[in-house]
Write a protein that holds these residues in place. Structure first.
Motif, PDB file in Angstrom:
ATOM      1  N   ASP A  27      14.706 -41.949  16.322  1.00  0.00           N
ATOM      2  CA  ASP A  27      14.861 -41.188  17.563  1.00  0.00           C
ATOM      3  C   ASP A  27      16.324 -40.971  17.922  1.00  0.00           C
ATOM      4  O   ASP A  27      16.655 -40.072  18.694  1.00  0.00           O
ATOM      5  CB  ASP A  27      14.162 -41.913  18.721  1.00  0.00           C
ATOM      6  CG  ASP A  27      12.649 -41.933  18.561  1.00  0.00           C
ATOM      7  OD1 ASP A  27      12.121 -41.039  17.867  1.00  0.00           O
ATOM      8  OD2 ASP A  27      11.999 -42.838  19.112  1.00  0.00           O
ATOM      9  N   SER A  56      13.968 -47.030   4.013  1.00  0.00           N
ATOM     10  CA  SER A  56      14.070 -47.388   5.425  1.00  0.00           C
ATOM     11  C   SER A  56      15.408 -46.930   5.989  1.00  0.00           C
ATOM     12  O   SER A  56      16.451 -47.084   5.340  1.00  0.00           O
ATOM     13  CB  SER A  56      13.948 -48.912   5.586  1.00  0.00           C
ATOM     14  OG  SER A  56      14.248 -49.304   6.916  1.00  0.00           O
ATOM     15  N   SER A  79       9.710 -37.281  16.437  1.00  0.00           N
ATOM     16  CA  SER A  79      10.974 -37.970  16.188  1.00  0.00           C
ATOM     17  C   SER A  79      12.140 -36.995  16.084  1.00  0.00           C
ATOM     18  O   SER A  79      13.294 -37.405  16.010  1.00  0.00           O
ATOM     19  CB  SER A  79      10.880 -38.832  14.928  1.00  0.00           C
ATOM     20  OG  SER A  79      10.651 -38.052  13.782  1.00  0.00           O
ATOM     21  N   THR A  80      11.845 -35.693  16.074  1.00  0.00           N
ATOM     22  CA  THR A  80      12.913 -34.683  16.091  1.00  0.00           C
ATOM     23  C   THR A  80      13.248 -34.240  17.509  1.00  0.00           C
ATOM     24  O   THR A  80      14.034 -33.322  17.708  1.00  0.00           O
ATOM     25  CB  THR A  80      12.494 -33.449  15.270  1.00  0.00           C
ATOM     26  OG1 THR A  80      11.255 -32.945  15.777  1.00  0.00           O
ATOM     27  CG2 THR A  80      12.331 -33.796  13.811  1.00  0.00           C
ATOM     28  N   TRP A  81      12.679 -34.902  18.495  1.00  0.00           N
ATOM     29  CA  TRP A  81      12.815 -34.516  19.904  1.00  0.00           C
ATOM     30  C   TRP A  81      14.267 -34.428  20.361  1.00  0.00           C
ATOM     31  O   TRP A  81      14.645 -33.575  21.157  1.00  0.00           O
ATOM     32  CB  TRP A  81      12.055 -35.540  20.750  1.00  0.00           C
ATOM     33  CG  TRP A  81      11.948 -35.238  22.204  1.00  0.00           C
ATOM     34  CD1 TRP A  81      12.727 -35.725  23.208  1.00  0.00           C
ATOM     35  CD2 TRP A  81      10.990 -34.386  22.846  1.00  0.00           C
ATOM     36  NE1 TRP A  81      12.321 -35.248  24.414  1.00  0.00           N
ATOM     37  CE2 TRP A  81      11.256 -34.413  24.228  1.00  0.00           C
ATOM     38  CE3 TRP A  81       9.930 -33.600  22.373  1.00  0.00           C
ATOM     39  CZ2 TRP A  81      10.501 -33.686  25.148  1.00  0.00           C
ATOM     40  CZ3 TRP A  81       9.192 -32.878  23.296  1.00  0.00           C
ATOM     41  CH2 TRP A  81       9.483 -32.927  24.661  1.00  0.00           C
ATOM     42  N   ALA A 123       8.793 -41.357   6.502  1.00  0.00           N
ATOM     43  CA  ALA A 123       7.934 -40.398   7.196  1.00  0.00           C
ATOM     44  C   ALA A 123       8.368 -40.164   8.638  1.00  0.00           C
ATOM     45  O   ALA A 123       8.038 -39.143   9.218  1.00  0.00           O
ATOM     46  CB  ALA A 123       6.487 -40.880   7.169  1.00  0.00           C
ATOM     47  N   LYS A 124       9.103 -41.109   9.215  1.00  0.00           N
ATOM     48  CA  LYS A 124       9.560 -40.964  10.593  1.00  0.00           C
ATOM     49  C   LYS A 124      11.077 -40.949  10.631  1.00  0.00           C
ATOM     50  O   LYS A 124      11.739 -41.723   9.938  1.00  0.00           O
ATOM     51  CB  LYS A 124       9.028 -42.112  11.452  1.00  0.00           C
ATOM     52  CG  LYS A 124       9.447 -42.028  12.919  1.00  0.00           C
ATOM     53  CD  LYS A 124       8.722 -43.061  13.762  1.00  0.00           C
ATOM     54  CE  LYS A 124       9.294 -43.222  15.157  1.00  0.00           C
ATOM     55  NZ  LYS A 124       9.597 -41.982  15.840  1.00  0.00           N
ATOM     56  N   LEU A 125      11.616 -40.056  11.436  1.00  0.00           N
ATOM     57  CA  LEU A 125      13.059 -39.961  11.637  1.00  0.00           C
ATOM     58  C   LEU A 125      13.443 -40.821  12.831  1.00  0.00           C
ATOM     59  O   LEU A 125      12.735 -40.839  13.839  1.00  0.00           O
ATOM     60  CB  LEU A 125      13.427 -38.504  11.907  1.00  0.00           C
ATOM     61  CG  LEU A 125      14.887 -38.096  11.894  1.00  0.00           C
ATOM     62  CD1 LEU A 125      15.462 -38.232  10.487  1.00  0.00           C
ATOM     63  CD2 LEU A 125      15.024 -36.664  12.391  1.00  0.00           C
ATOM     64  N   ARG A 179       4.815 -29.259  13.213  1.00  0.00           N
ATOM     65  CA  ARG A 179       4.697 -30.378  14.145  1.00  0.00           C
ATOM     66  C   ARG A 179       6.045 -30.859  14.673  1.00  0.00           C
ATOM     67  O   ARG A 179       6.092 -31.718  15.547  1.00  0.00           O
ATOM     68  CB  ARG A 179       3.990 -31.548  13.464  1.00  0.00           C
ATOM     69  CG  ARG A 179       2.546 -31.271  13.096  1.00  0.00           C
ATOM     70  CD  ARG A 179       1.892 -32.512  12.543  1.00  0.00           C
ATOM     71  NE  ARG A 179       0.550 -32.252  12.064  1.00  0.00           N
ATOM     72  CZ  ARG A 179      -0.239 -33.170  11.533  1.00  0.00           C
ATOM     73  NH1 ARG A 179       0.180 -34.425  11.417  1.00  0.00           N
ATOM     74  NH2 ARG A 179      -1.441 -32.863  11.109  1.00  0.00           N
ATOM     75  N   LEU A 205       5.148 -35.333   9.480  1.00  0.00           N
ATOM     76  CA  LEU A 205       5.050 -36.559  10.275  1.00  0.00           C
ATOM     77  C   LEU A 205       6.341 -36.893  11.008  1.00  0.00           C
ATOM     78  O   LEU A 205       6.366 -37.825  11.813  1.00  0.00           O
ATOM     79  CB  LEU A 205       4.623 -37.731   9.381  1.00  0.00           C
ATOM     80  CG  LEU A 205       3.198 -37.660   8.828  1.00  0.00           C
ATOM     81  CD1 LEU A 205       2.890 -38.862   7.961  1.00  0.00           C
ATOM     82  CD2 LEU A 205       2.180 -37.554   9.960  1.00  0.00           C
ATOM     83  N   TRP A 206       7.423 -36.144  10.733  1.00  0.00           N
ATOM     84  CA  TRP A 206       8.634 -36.342  11.534  1.00  0.00           C
ATOM     85  C   TRP A 206       8.335 -36.006  12.993  1.00  0.00           C
ATOM     86  O   TRP A 206       8.857 -36.623  13.894  1.00  0.00           O
ATOM     87  CB  TRP A 206       9.770 -35.475  11.010  1.00  0.00           C
ATOM     88  CG  TRP A 206      10.503 -36.071   9.851  1.00  0.00           C
ATOM     89  CD1 TRP A 206      10.049 -37.043   9.001  1.00  0.00           C
ATOM     90  CD2 TRP A 206      11.821 -35.741   9.413  1.00  0.00           C
ATOM     91  NE1 TRP A 206      10.995 -37.333   8.060  1.00  0.00           N
ATOM     92  CE2 TRP A 206      12.101 -36.549   8.275  1.00  0.00           C
ATOM     93  CE3 TRP A 206      12.787 -34.842   9.854  1.00  0.00           C
ATOM     94  CZ2 TRP A 206      13.310 -36.482   7.596  1.00  0.00           C
ATOM     95  CZ3 TRP A 206      13.989 -34.774   9.167  1.00  0.00           C
ATOM     96  CH2 TRP A 206      14.242 -35.589   8.063  1.00  0.00           C
ATOM     97  N   GLY A 207       7.486 -35.018  13.205  1.00  0.00           N
ATOM     98  CA  GLY A 207       6.938 -34.692  14.514  1.00  0.00           C
ATOM     99  C   GLY A 207       7.861 -34.893  15.694  1.00  0.00           C
ATOM    100  O   GLY A 207       8.925 -34.297  15.797  1.00  0.00           O
TER     101      GLY A 207
END
Length: 201
Positions: free
Chosen positions: A136, A108, A161-163, A132-134, A184, A157-159
């Motif tokens: 924001d 986490s 969240s790399t914005w 799986a998620k970075l 993605r 799956l970082w998708g």
């Protein structure tokens, strides 16, 4: 002891955060855990480390404040879980050290105001997994997996969240096992393809 306990209570009251749960790497002969807790863009560190055992907590540095620093704990066992509470703007040494944090997995990211993973896992041959998620809030992933030669997790799956990432130089350089689909990942603040992503799908 009293000052440390008071400081820990203060941090937990504000954040109740768990940043990292990790399986520590290393053989019994060299099981020292190394963590790089740095400030970022003028924001300083104010953190408490739980090394995962009473023995390690009794002998290793637990409070990190100011611009940040590299801390280590030889008493942490390979089965221990390390948790960090407080404010940690950057988890990694950037380009100031040859290797990053010596953990085998991150369960986490928690809520520690993380903005940068610059050099977080570079040179770490035993990194197995990250969430799986970075977050924001992360803006910089330069050198994050540089020379992490065996890291092969699918990061698709970082998708989105790399914005908010604006820096990604050398992110995967030398990470020869990292061949997963990165299509993605969504970029907004990077004007050209970062060097660490060239040639990857």
């Amino acid at each position: 002891r009293g000052k440390e306990a008071k400081h820990m209570r203060s941090l937990r009251t504000v954040l109740f955060s768990v940043f990292l749960t990790s399986g520590v790497i290393g053989s019994p002969a060299s099981s020292e855990v190394v963590l790089h807790l740095y400030g970022y863009q003028g924001e300083s560190v104010d953190a408490v480390i739980d090394w995962g055992s009473p023995e390690a907590n009794a002998t290793c540095q637990r409070i990190v404040q100011g611009a940040g620093q590299t801390v280590s704990c030889a008493a942490a066992a390979t089965s221990d879980q390390v948790r960090i509470s407080g404010i940690v703007p950057q988890f990694g040494p950037g380009d100031s050290a040859p290797t990053g944090n010596s953990v085998s997995r991150v369960v986490s990211w928690g809520n520690v105001g993380l903005k940068s993973l610059d050099g977080a896992f570079k040179g770490n041959p035993r990194l197995a997994s990250v969430p799986a998620k970075l977050p924001d809030s992360v803006q910089n992933i330069s050198r994050v997996f540089k020379n992490a030669t065996n890291f092969a997790q699918d990061l698709s799956l970082w998708g989105m969240s790399t914005w908010n990432i604006t820096l990604a130089d050398e992110a995967f350089d030398g990470a020869i096992s990292q061949s997963s689909d990165l299509s993605r990942l969504c970029w907004r603040g990077v004007p050209v393809e970062a060097e660490g992503f060239r040639g990857r799908s």
